[in-house]
Design a protein around this motif. Sequence first.
Motif, PDB file in Angstrom:
ATOM      1  N   LEU A 156       0.845  -1.192   0.000  1.00  0.00           N
ATOM      2  CA  LEU A 156       0.000   0.000   0.000  1.00  0.00           C
ATOM      3  C   LEU A 156       0.875   1.234   0.000  1.00  0.00           C
ATOM      4  CD1 LEU A 156      -2.725   1.486   0.260  1.00  0.00           C
ATOM      5  CD2 LEU A 156      -2.510   1.249   2.751  1.00  0.00           C
ATOM      6  N   ALA A 157       0.696   2.087  -0.991  1.00  0.00           N
ATOM      7  CA  ALA A 157       1.391   3.371  -1.058  1.00  0.00           C
ATOM      8  C   ALA A 157       0.433   4.472  -0.641  1.00  0.00           C
ATOM      9  CB  ALA A 157       1.911   3.629  -2.466  1.00  0.00           C
ATOM     10  N   LEU A 158       0.982   5.462   0.063  1.00  0.00           N
ATOM     11  CA  LEU A 158       0.200   6.600   0.524  1.00  0.00           C
ATOM     12  C   LEU A 158       0.741   7.861  -0.134  1.00  0.00           C
ATOM     13  CD1 LEU A 158       0.120   5.723   4.340  1.00  0.00           C
ATOM     14  CD2 LEU A 158      -1.591   5.115   2.620  1.00  0.00           C
ATOM     15  N   ALA A 159      -0.137   8.668  -0.702  1.00  0.00           N
ATOM     16  CA  ALA A 159       0.289   9.888  -1.387  1.00  0.00           C
ATOM     17  C   ALA A 159      -0.551  11.058  -0.901  1.00  0.00           C
ATOM     18  CB  ALA A 159       0.158   9.727  -2.896  1.00  0.00           C
ATOM     19  N   ASP A 160       0.102  12.225  -0.844  1.00  0.00           N
ATOM     20  CA  ASP A 160      -0.593  13.414  -0.337  1.00  0.00           C
ATOM     21  C   ASP A 160      -1.111  14.324  -1.432  1.00  0.00           C
ATOM     22  OD1 ASP A 160       1.740  14.449  -1.331  1.00  0.00           O
ATOM     23  OD2 ASP A 160       2.416  15.340   0.562  1.00  0.00           O
ATOM     24  N   SER A 161      -0.863  13.977  -2.701  1.00  0.00           N
ATOM     25  CA  SER A 161      -1.298  14.837  -3.797  1.00  0.00           C
ATOM     26  C   SER A 161      -1.447  14.010  -5.061  1.00  0.00           C
ATOM     27  CB  SER A 161      -0.303  15.969  -4.038  1.00  0.00           C
ATOM     28  OG  SER A 161       0.937  15.443  -4.506  1.00  0.00           O
ATOM     29  N   ALA A 162      -2.082  14.600  -6.065  1.00  0.00           N
ATOM     30  CA  ALA A 162      -2.225  13.913  -7.349  1.00  0.00           C
ATOM     31  C   ALA A 162      -0.868  13.712  -8.006  1.00  0.00           C
ATOM     32  CB  ALA A 162      -3.146  14.724  -8.256  1.00  0.00           C
ATOM     33  N   ASP A 163       0.018  14.695  -7.904  1.00  0.00           N
ATOM     34  CA  ASP A 163       1.343  14.559  -8.515  1.00  0.00           C
ATOM     35  C   ASP A 163       2.124  13.416  -7.878  1.00  0.00           C
ATOM     36  OD1 ASP A 163       0.867  16.623 -10.261  1.00  0.00           O
ATOM     37  OD2 ASP A 163       1.804  18.145  -8.996  1.00  0.00           O
ATOM     38  N   GLY A 176       5.910   4.356 -11.411  1.00  0.00           N
ATOM     39  CA  GLY A 176       6.914   3.413 -10.911  1.00  0.00           C
ATOM     40  C   GLY A 176       6.472   1.966 -10.949  1.00  0.00           C
ATOM     41  N   GLY A 177       5.223   1.703 -11.206  1.00  0.00           N
ATOM     42  CA  GLY A 177       4.765   0.319 -11.242  1.00  0.00           C
ATOM     43  C   GLY A 177       3.253   0.245 -11.251  1.00  0.00           C
ATOM     44  N   SER A 178       2.742  -0.961 -11.398  1.00  0.00           N
ATOM     45  CA  SER A 178       1.296  -1.147 -11.486  1.00  0.00           C
ATOM     46  C   SER A 178       0.658  -1.061 -10.099  1.00  0.00           C
ATOM     47  CB  SER A 178       0.972  -2.503 -12.118  1.00  0.00           C
ATOM     48  OG  SER A 178       1.444  -3.544 -11.284  1.00  0.00           O
ATOM     49  N   VAL A 179      -0.572  -0.587 -10.082  1.00  0.00           N
ATOM     50  CA  VAL A 179      -1.367  -0.489  -8.855  1.00  0.00           C
ATOM     51  C   VAL A 179      -2.708  -1.137  -9.132  1.00  0.00           C
ATOM     52  CG1 VAL A 179      -2.569   1.093  -7.303  1.00  0.00           C
ATOM     53  CG2 VAL A 179      -0.225   1.601  -8.006  1.00  0.00           C
ATOM     54  N   ASP A 180      -3.075  -2.120  -8.299  1.00  0.00           N
ATOM     55  CA  ASP A 180      -4.326  -2.835  -8.532  1.00  0.00           C
ATOM     56  C   ASP A 180      -5.553  -1.982  -8.204  1.00  0.00           C
ATOM     57  OD1 ASP A 180      -3.145  -5.312  -9.351  1.00  0.00           O
ATOM     58  OD2 ASP A 180      -2.585  -5.645  -7.254  1.00  0.00           O
ATOM     59  N   LEU A 181      -5.463  -1.179  -7.164  1.00  0.00           N
ATOM     60  CA  LEU A 181      -6.607  -0.358  -6.764  1.00  0.00           C
ATOM     61  C   LEU A 181      -6.133   1.018  -6.317  1.00  0.00           C
ATOM     62  CD1 LEU A 181      -9.648  -0.041  -6.187  1.00  0.00           C
ATOM     63  CD2 LEU A 181      -9.215  -0.922  -3.872  1.00  0.00           C
ATOM     64  N   LEU A 182      -6.642   2.036  -6.984  1.00  0.00           N
ATOM     65  CA  LEU A 182      -6.392   3.427  -6.590  1.00  0.00           C
ATOM     66  C   LEU A 182      -7.585   3.908  -5.776  1.00  0.00           C
ATOM     67  CD1 LEU A 182      -4.988   6.238  -6.757  1.00  0.00           C
ATOM     68  CD2 LEU A 182      -6.227   6.588  -8.924  1.00  0.00           C
ATOM     69  N   VAL A 183      -7.302   4.412  -4.580  1.00  0.00           N
ATOM     70  CA  VAL A 183      -8.354   4.953  -3.713  1.00  0.00           C
ATOM     71  C   VAL A 183      -8.085   6.443  -3.527  1.00  0.00           C
ATOM     72  CG1 VAL A 183      -9.518   4.823  -1.485  1.00  0.00           C
ATOM     73  CG2 VAL A 183      -8.551   2.742  -2.518  1.00  0.00           C
ATOM     74  N   ILE A 184      -9.007   7.269  -3.989  1.00  0.00           N
ATOM     75  CA  ILE A 184      -8.881   8.731  -3.835  1.00  0.00           C
ATOM     76  C   ILE A 184      -9.914   9.188  -2.823  1.00  0.00           C
ATOM     77  CG2 ILE A 184      -8.952  10.972  -4.983  1.00  0.00           C
ATOM     78  CD1 ILE A 184      -8.364   9.572  -7.616  1.00  0.00           C
ATOM     79  N   ASP A 185      -9.425   9.651  -1.699  1.00  0.00           N
ATOM     80  CA  ASP A 185     -10.304  10.198  -0.658  1.00  0.00           C
ATOM     81  C   ASP A 185     -10.401  11.707  -0.887  1.00  0.00           C
ATOM     82  OD1 ASP A 185     -11.658  11.015   1.556  1.00  0.00           O
ATOM     83  OD2 ASP A 185     -10.338  10.042   3.018  1.00  0.00           O
ATOM     84  N   LEU A 186     -11.559  12.192  -1.313  1.00  0.00           N
ATOM     85  CA  LEU A 186     -11.718  13.596  -1.703  1.00  0.00           C
ATOM     86  C   LEU A 186     -11.812  14.554  -0.526  1.00  0.00           C
ATOM     87  CD1 LEU A 186     -14.223  13.147  -4.651  1.00  0.00           C
ATOM     88  CD2 LEU A 186     -11.782  13.610  -4.794  1.00  0.00           C
ATOM     89  N   LEU A 199      -5.022  12.286 -12.812  1.00  0.00           N
ATOM     90  CA  LEU A 199      -4.776  11.027 -12.118  1.00  0.00           C
ATOM     91  C   LEU A 199      -5.779   9.962 -12.551  1.00  0.00           C
ATOM     92  CD1 LEU A 199      -3.268   9.415  -9.967  1.00  0.00           C
ATOM     93  CD2 LEU A 199      -4.758  10.454  -8.232  1.00  0.00           C
ATOM     94  N   VAL A 200      -7.051  10.319 -12.647  1.00  0.00           N
ATOM     95  CA  VAL A 200      -8.066   9.347 -13.073  1.00  0.00           C
ATOM     96  C   VAL A 200      -7.833   8.933 -14.523  1.00  0.00           C
ATOM     97  CG1 VAL A 200     -10.543   9.019 -13.480  1.00  0.00           C
ATOM     98  CG2 VAL A 200      -9.770  10.154 -11.397  1.00  0.00           C
ATOM     99  N   ARG A 201      -7.480   9.897 -15.369  1.00  0.00           N
ATOM    100  CA  ARG A 201      -7.210   9.551 -16.768  1.00  0.00           C
ATOM    101  C   ARG A 201      -6.017   8.606 -16.884  1.00  0.00           C
ATOM    102  NH1 ARG A 201      -8.267  15.291 -17.809  1.00  0.00           N
ATOM    103  NH2 ARG A 201     -10.311  15.493 -18.810  1.00  0.00           N
TER     104      ARG A 201
END
Length: 489
Positions: free
Chosen positions: A37-44, A52-62, A77-79
């Motif tokens: 699980l990777a955690l990111a603070d922004s879309a960038d 850097g690699g494949s991600v099975d599930l992207l979760v965006i908490d708005l 990011l969604v595109r």
Amino acid sequence: MPQQVAPQGQGTGLFVNPAAARRAEFEAACGAQFAALALADSADAALAVLDGGSVDLLVIDLDRFDPELDHAGLTRLVRARAGAPTLILCPFANARWLPALMACGPIDYAIAPLDDEALRTAIKTRLAGAPTPPPVPTLRERELDALAALRARVRQALGEGEELEALAERLCRALAGWPGVLHAALFYLQPGGDLQLQAQAGERSLNLAKVLGRADRLLQSPLRQAFPGLLAAAGNTIALLDDLDKAGEPALAASLREHGAEMVLALPIPSNGPGAPRGSLCLLFRAARGFSRDELEALAELADLAAVGLRMADMNRESEEMLVRVTHLSTLDALTGVANRRHGETLLEQEIKRARRYKLPLALIAFDIDRFKNVNDRYGHPVGDMVLRAVADAAQHLVRASDVLVRAGGEEFQVIAPHTSAIDGLKVAEKLRTAIEATAMPGVDQVTISLGVAQLGEHESADSLTVRVNAALGRAKRAGRNCVELAMG
């Protein structure tokens, strides 16, 4: 910066939210479900993880993302997912994110807030490759047909009425006809005023005014941040409450459920330009359900149509008010505010017809200000104008509600007195004479008037009646002024 969490479950995940505390909460609640699980603070930062690699599930908490500042980054990011599994956690009070992100590619969404168990279930379902199944083609076709029919009903509703009240009621009835909708309401922001419940339709036992505790001044309602209809109008956002308990108002949830409602969707009605919306459309559903991009875009189109209708209603109301003002001004004397000569002639003709139809008496009183030319010559026309206004005001306060005071020209006035005989007309005239004589006039000595009184003859015209009453007024002048004379038959 992205953070990597040690492998524990299956599949790789990426969680994006600008708040460190929120990222830590998600890791604690759902980290064990992912192998990585990777955690990111922004879309960038999230895009860097995807590179850097494949991600099975992207979760965006708005939560904490700003629709104005962060829109471009999140749509990129969604595109970038190109249709790969993406779960959007969308706050119920800010669901305007959904149509914007749906336009960028396939997404799945869940309405926040979610407790940890519900969040884990949502993650497990998506990791298992079983997102919410799309409707079967026949159901999908029926949904699209229902939307098309709804748009047609709304367009018809907007085309049938010009007054705001009638338009809002027809619009709500049309919205209440959409499958699954229990109740529909329109909240309207009055020009220069506050938000009010303008119309509602659907479940007859459900009255939103009772549920909300009021029908107007709704921007001051304690439920402003909880009920979607108020949220959408106050915050200019789509509000989607798919679970009534998420609003944090148990009494509100219980009241809505008592009437059969389980979900509420509200869309702002856009204004003509920048600023607060015109109000909101609010739909109460019998059961919770998801919305497709087509449905949300169609509902937004309905809100746009409602905005056009409301603007047309406003323009029609403004035109009617302007016509009333123009008509009002065209019938009044600009200096004194009483009926002008043309309007007086029209009213006299109407009263003569009414008197003949019902065989009732009608009197006409004519008077003018004695030696008014001397007032203008000695004190000036501004003082003369003040005297005219003072005489008109004094006479207007004395005549009956059924009488009409007319400025016939210059210093000459008339009183049209329905249901009045010659004898009663003489009494009214004498009251006028003594009242004017006793009235203090600004800037001049005492002012008096001379009067003539005439009763309508059986076959007499308005012109003949006017000639006779003016002749009586002339005799009063010749008799020494400040007196009343009765017209001869």
